[in-house]
Design a protein around this motif. Structure first.
Motif, PDB file in Angstrom:
ATOM      1  N   PRO A 162       6.699   3.334  -1.132  1.00  0.00           N
ATOM      2  CA  PRO A 162       5.233   3.436  -1.042  1.00  0.00           C
ATOM      3  C   PRO A 162       4.584   3.315  -2.415  1.00  0.00           C
ATOM      4  O   PRO A 162       5.166   3.694  -3.431  1.00  0.00           O
ATOM      5  CB  PRO A 162       5.019   4.830  -0.439  1.00  0.00           C
ATOM      6  CG  PRO A 162       6.288   5.142   0.280  1.00  0.00           C
ATOM      7  CD  PRO A 162       7.373   4.497  -0.515  1.00  0.00           C
ATOM      8  N   ASN A 163       3.356   2.773  -2.414  1.00  0.00           N
ATOM      9  CA  ASN A 163       2.548   2.654  -3.638  1.00  0.00           C
ATOM     10  C   ASN A 163       3.293   1.934  -4.760  1.00  0.00           C
ATOM     11  O   ASN A 163       3.260   2.348  -5.913  1.00  0.00           O
ATOM     12  CB  ASN A 163       2.099   4.038  -4.117  1.00  0.00           C
ATOM     13  CG  ASN A 163       1.237   4.745  -3.095  1.00  0.00           C
ATOM     14  OD1 ASN A 163       0.272   4.170  -2.602  1.00  0.00           O
ATOM     15  ND2 ASN A 163       1.595   5.976  -2.761  1.00  0.00           N
ATOM     16  N   THR A 164       3.956   0.850  -4.406  1.00  0.00           N
ATOM     17  CA  THR A 164       4.742   0.091  -5.375  1.00  0.00           C
ATOM     18  C   THR A 164       4.061  -1.224  -5.734  1.00  0.00           C
ATOM     19  O   THR A 164       3.703  -2.015  -4.848  1.00  0.00           O
ATOM     20  CB  THR A 164       6.145  -0.203  -4.811  1.00  0.00           C
ATOM     21  OG1 THR A 164       6.826   1.029  -4.577  1.00  0.00           O
ATOM     22  CG2 THR A 164       6.954  -1.043  -5.785  1.00  0.00           C
ATOM     23  N   ALA A 165       3.872  -1.458  -7.025  1.00  0.00           N
ATOM     24  CA  ALA A 165       3.362  -2.740  -7.499  1.00  0.00           C
ATOM     25  C   ALA A 165       4.468  -3.785  -7.409  1.00  0.00           C
ATOM     26  O   ALA A 165       5.659  -3.468  -7.509  1.00  0.00           O
ATOM     27  CB  ALA A 165       2.870  -2.610  -8.941  1.00  0.00           C
ATOM     28  N   LEU A 166       4.071  -5.032  -7.209  1.00  0.00           N
ATOM     29  CA  LEU A 166       5.043  -6.131  -7.112  1.00  0.00           C
ATOM     30  C   LEU A 166       4.714  -7.217  -8.128  1.00  0.00           C
ATOM     31  O   LEU A 166       3.547  -7.429  -8.490  1.00  0.00           O
ATOM     32  CB  LEU A 166       5.037  -6.744  -5.713  1.00  0.00           C
ATOM     33  CG  LEU A 166       5.581  -5.895  -4.557  1.00  0.00           C
ATOM     34  CD1 LEU A 166       5.483  -6.675  -3.254  1.00  0.00           C
ATOM     35  CD2 LEU A 166       7.011  -5.460  -4.814  1.00  0.00           C
ATOM     36  N   THR A 167       5.745  -7.899  -8.556  1.00  0.00           N
ATOM     37  CA  THR A 167       5.593  -9.098  -9.371  1.00  0.00           C
ATOM     38  C   THR A 167       6.093 -10.277  -8.548  1.00  0.00           C
ATOM     39  O   THR A 167       7.227 -10.259  -8.056  1.00  0.00           O
ATOM     40  CB  THR A 167       6.386  -8.989 -10.680  1.00  0.00           C
ATOM     41  OG1 THR A 167       5.888  -7.888 -11.446  1.00  0.00           O
ATOM     42  CG2 THR A 167       6.254 -10.261 -11.496  1.00  0.00           C
ATOM     43  N   GLY A 185       0.780  -1.221   0.000  1.00  0.00           N
ATOM     44  CA  GLY A 185       0.000   0.000   0.000  1.00  0.00           C
ATOM     45  C   GLY A 185       0.817   1.280   0.000  1.00  0.00           C
ATOM     46  O   GLY A 185       1.937   1.339  -0.520  1.00  0.00           O
ATOM     47  N   ALA A 186       0.250   2.308   0.606  1.00  0.00           N
ATOM     48  CA  ALA A 186       0.860   3.634   0.609  1.00  0.00           C
ATOM     49  C   ALA A 186       2.060   3.728   1.550  1.00  0.00           C
ATOM     50  O   ALA A 186       2.844   4.667   1.458  1.00  0.00           O
ATOM     51  CB  ALA A 186      -0.172   4.686   1.001  1.00  0.00           C
ATOM     52  N   GLN A 187       2.199   2.759   2.460  1.00  0.00           N
ATOM     53  CA  GLN A 187       3.320   2.819   3.401  1.00  0.00           C
ATOM     54  C   GLN A 187       4.570   2.153   2.845  1.00  0.00           C
ATOM     55  O   GLN A 187       5.681   2.509   3.229  1.00  0.00           O
ATOM     56  CB  GLN A 187       2.923   2.167   4.724  1.00  0.00           C
ATOM     57  CG  GLN A 187       1.928   2.993   5.525  1.00  0.00           C
ATOM     58  CD  GLN A 187       1.711   2.423   6.910  1.00  0.00           C
ATOM     59  OE1 GLN A 187       2.016   1.255   7.171  1.00  0.00           O
ATOM     60  NE2 GLN A 187       1.178   3.230   7.796  1.00  0.00           N
ATOM     61  N   GLY A 188       4.398   1.170   1.961  1.00  0.00           N
ATOM     62  CA  GLY A 188       5.550   0.450   1.462  1.00  0.00           C
ATOM     63  C   GLY A 188       6.193  -0.395   2.544  1.00  0.00           C
ATOM     64  O   GLY A 188       5.577  -0.683   3.574  1.00  0.00           O
TER      65      GLY A 188
END
Length: 408
Positions: A184-189, A174-177
């Motif tokens: 923060p706000n990072t998509a993951l694979t 989420g926004a905290q990372g």
């Protein structure tokens, strides 16, 4: 039973895994740093019963992560098996997608909620940099022990299947990372392979130590969700921990284990009350506080939160003595001081309003609005001299009537 926390830490020591907590010590320290009772921050090391509470106020809030009841689409369950190269939109919002890289052993081999699953995991940022690798991460499917991206998609994996999962930040950190490696706000694979699935162990057969460890893992996960401001999932984790603690057992526990289980139970109930307060579930929070106080009548946090609940319900008369009792146990607590002063003022204002309302109901004008020098000059008042003269005339008339009657 393999520990989700232990398995995760073996793959990524000293930091939060992609779906697990930091080590128990690190998690406790992190929570202590934002302790609700500000005055107790410096005293946390000496008071273990006050060390496990998540932050309650004045901390940064991240948008709540999605609810536990979000389910993978039924359509996707078939599509993944039919065409391994197609991306599956798991939730139908294009934010969580799965693609099969290596087919599995068939739909019938998919794991079920409540089972303990073991997966091989590799987590990557969008630029391909690896932030975590774990050759054997074990967790209970559907208990929200891991990131929702992983918890939701593993339900769709067949035994032996390897899949690629691309998830929006809202299903990850989420926004905290996650400091320091996931902004923060990072998509993951995620690259995930399902290695094993088995029924969870019978709670009745767990030893005291195993039950304590399992309950603590669920509680720590609840603390994680609390910090993410997802109070619904926090409540879910605390409830699971309490069910584990309250389950019947066919194994005898030592007095020390019984005491430790009670300690974990109290911590879960306190944190549960904090989460319920955040959602304005006042009756539920009051019940949680009362359960703590049944075991520990002098528990400051339970007393404070019970006072807060009653105050939120407008029950100032009941809340004030409870906060006074908490303050008596911790006289230097500035937070309780401030809350108590605020409630006393509100109670005084409430009484003044009620008094004025009763005066109006009885038709009795407020004395505060009438000048003092005019009080004895109301329109209906009679001077005392007139009253005395009228009384004398009346008495004289009666005496005259008696004399006349006697003569006749």
């Amino acid at each position: 039973m393999a520990s989700s926390g232990e398995e995760a830490r073996s793959g990524s020591p000293g930091r939060a895994g992609t779906g697990t907590e930091p080590s128990a010590t690190a998690g406790t320290d992190q929570l202590d740093a934002a302790e609700y009772f500000e005055v107790l921050e410096e005293e946390e090391e000496d008071e273990e019963d006050l060390s496990e509470l998540p932050p309650l106020e004045n901390v940064g809030r991240a948008p709540a992560s999605p609810r536990e009841d979000a389910q993978p689409s039924e359509q996707g369950r078939g599509e993944a098996a039919e065409d391994p190269q197609e991306w599956l939109d798991v939730l139908g919002n294009n934010l969580l997608k799965k693609k099969t890289l290596v087919p599995g052993q068939g739909v019938d081999t998919r794991p079920r909620k409540g089972q303990d699953v073991t997966v091989r995991l590799k987590a990557m940022l969008e630029d391909g940099s690896v932030v975590e690798e774990n050759p054997a991460l074990t967790f209970t499917l559907g208990d929200c022990d891991v990131l929702q991206a992983l918890d939701l998609c593993v339900q769709l994996l067949e035994m032996g299947e390897t899949a690629l999962i691309v998830s929006d930040a809202k299903y990850c950190y989420g926004a905290q990372g996650r400091s320091p490696d996931i902004p923060p706000n990072t998509a993951l694979t995620l690259e995930v392979e399902l290695l094993a699935a088995r029924d969870a162990p019978d709670l009745e057969l767990l030893s005291g130590k195993e039950k304590i460890e399992l309950a603590n893992r669920k509680r720590e996960r609840g603390n994680f969700f609390y910090q993410q401001a997802d109070y619904v999932l926090a409540i879910n984790s605390y409830d699971i921990a309490l069910k584990i603690i309250g389950s019947s057992s066919k194994v005898d526990f030592s007095p020390e284990e019984e005491a430790e289980l009670l300690d974990v139970k109290v911590k879960c109930l306190n944190n549960l009350a904090a989460s319920q307060l955040k959602l304005d579930h006042y009756e539920a929070a009051l019940k949680s506080c009362n359960l703590v106080l049944e075991h520990q009548p002098g528990n400051i946090k339970a007393l404070f939160r019970k006072g807060k609940v009653l105050a939120q319900q407008g029950e100032y008369r009941e809340a004030i003595p409870i906060l006074k009792a908490a303050l008596k146990l911790e006289p230097s607590n500035k937070t309780i001081h401030a809350e108590l002063s605020k409630l006393v003022k509100k109670h005084t204002d409430q009484k003044n309003v009620e008094t004025e309302m009763y005066r109006k109901m009885l038709g009795n004008p407020s004395a505060a609005g009438t000048p003092g020098k005019c009080k004895d000059k109301l329109p209906w008042s009679i001077p005392w001299k007139w009253l005395f003269g009228a009384t004398a005339i009346a008495l004289g008339g009666v005496a005259l009537s008696v004399v006349i009657a006697a003569r006749n």
